[in-house]
Every structure is written in structure tokens, then in C-alpha cells.
Design a protein around this motif. Sequence first.
Motif, short mmCIF file in Angstrom:
data_model
loop_
_atom_site.label_atom_id
_atom_site.label_comp_id
_atom_site.label_asym_id
_atom_site.label_seq_id
_atom_site.Cartn_x
_atom_site.Cartn_y
_atom_site.Cartn_z
N SER A 51 -1.91 -1.38 -6.61
CA SER A 51 -0.65 -1.07 -7.29
C SER A 51 -0.88 -0.51 -8.69
CB SER A 51 0.23 -2.32 -7.39
OG SER A 51 0.56 -2.77 -6.11
N THR A 54 -2.66 3.11 -8.42
CA THR A 54 -1.80 4.17 -7.87
C THR A 54 -0.47 4.27 -8.61
OG1 THR A 54 -0.81 2.68 -6.23
CG2 THR A 54 -2.80 3.94 -5.56
N GLN A 56 1.97 2.32 -8.48
CA GLN A 56 3.00 2.01 -7.49
C GLN A 56 4.15 1.25 -8.17
OE1 GLN A 56 1.71 -0.69 -4.45
NE2 GLN A 56 3.23 0.04 -2.98
N ARG A 57 5.36 1.76 -8.03
CA ARG A 57 6.53 1.12 -8.65
C ARG A 57 7.47 0.54 -7.60
NH1 ARG A 57 3.93 0.93 -12.78
NH2 ARG A 57 3.89 2.59 -14.29
N THR A 61 6.40 2.40 -1.33
CA THR A 61 5.59 3.58 -1.62
C THR A 61 4.15 3.32 -1.21
OG1 THR A 61 7.00 4.02 -3.53
CG2 THR A 61 4.89 5.18 -3.44
N HIS A 62 3.62 4.18 -0.41
CA HIS A 62 2.22 4.09 0.04
C HIS A 62 1.93 2.77 0.77
CE1 HIS A 62 1.68 7.52 -2.55
NE2 HIS A 62 1.85 6.81 -3.65
N HIS A 63 2.91 2.16 1.42
CA HIS A 63 2.66 0.85 2.05
C HIS A 63 1.65 0.93 3.19
CE1 HIS A 63 5.92 2.39 4.62
NE2 HIS A 63 5.43 1.59 5.55
#
Length: 176
Positions: A51, A54, A56-57, A61-63
Motif C-alpha cells: 500500500s 503503490t 494505494q488509497r 485499487t490493485h486488489h
Amino acid sequence: MTDSAAVSDLTTPLPPVPGSTVPTIRRRLATMVYEGVILFGIVFIAGYLFSTLTQQRNGLTHHNVLAAWIGLVVGVYFVWFWTHSGQTLPMKTWHVRLVDADGAPVTTPRAVLRYVLAWLWFLPPLALHPLLGLAVPQTLVIAAIWFVLWASTALFNTHQFLHDRLAGTRIVAIAR
């Protein structure tokens, strides 16, 4: 190899490993529970790193990439310990070791195969969730039933779980 030869390989008792015995199913399942506690921390750190790196918020997203990353990290954890000492920390605590069918240390390809096959404990029932559009409680019941059925394979399979027999490995109890 014929089908009958493959079946006899799965049901034929393995030769004993000097200085060890076959651990009880209860002992192996206790090791798995302890392993889950250790994996919680490993997965948490791997997820945090993913997280952060990347940016990641949003959890969606991108799971899929995150799931692959965590699978890789967990795989590296197990393969490294299995090939270096034959034991993770929970295995050391419960005095069990992973060896190949002959009692020798596990090679990297065999450890990777065991890791992939061990996912059969969880993936079949979890795959039914999206395929059949099941509710979470239904999926959990199916997963629990599958888990018990998979664990029971050790009762009919020379006291080793099916994924170990398929991978050519086994868990042995070692002297305390």
C-alpha cells in the motif's frame, strides 16, 4: 505410471524416518493455527509495504495485484523455512519437521509444489463463492465442511494430509 500405481502410492505406508514418529492430526492442526498467527503479521507487513509503495488509497485499487503479492510473500516464507531447516517457528514449537518421502531435507521445487498444493485447503470452496454467487455465510459453511473433509484425508491416507502425499513430502515429529 498407471492409475492403480498412483493410488497405491497414496495409500502405501511410508518407511519410517530414523529418530522420528508420525505426529497426531491434532498436533499438526495446532501447528497450523499457530502458523496463522505468524502469517497475520507477515501479511500485515506485506500489505502495508504494498500500500505504501503503490500509494494505494482505496482497498479495491490493485486488489488482484495485492493478492498475488501476498501469495508470493507467504510462499517465499514457507519455501525458505522448509528448504533451510524443514521448520517454521510454529513447527519448531510443536516439534515437527517437513521432510521428503524418504526422510531427506526438502528441495526447493518440492517445497514450491507443496506450497501450491496446500492451497487446496482453501481455494476450492472459496472459488465457489463468485462462481455460484453464494452469500458469505454459505461460503463459510462450505469452507468449514471442505476443511474438515480435507483434514480427514489424513485418517485414510497413512496419517499424512493429501497435499503432502501428492507433493512427496511428510511431516514428522521430532524428539523434544
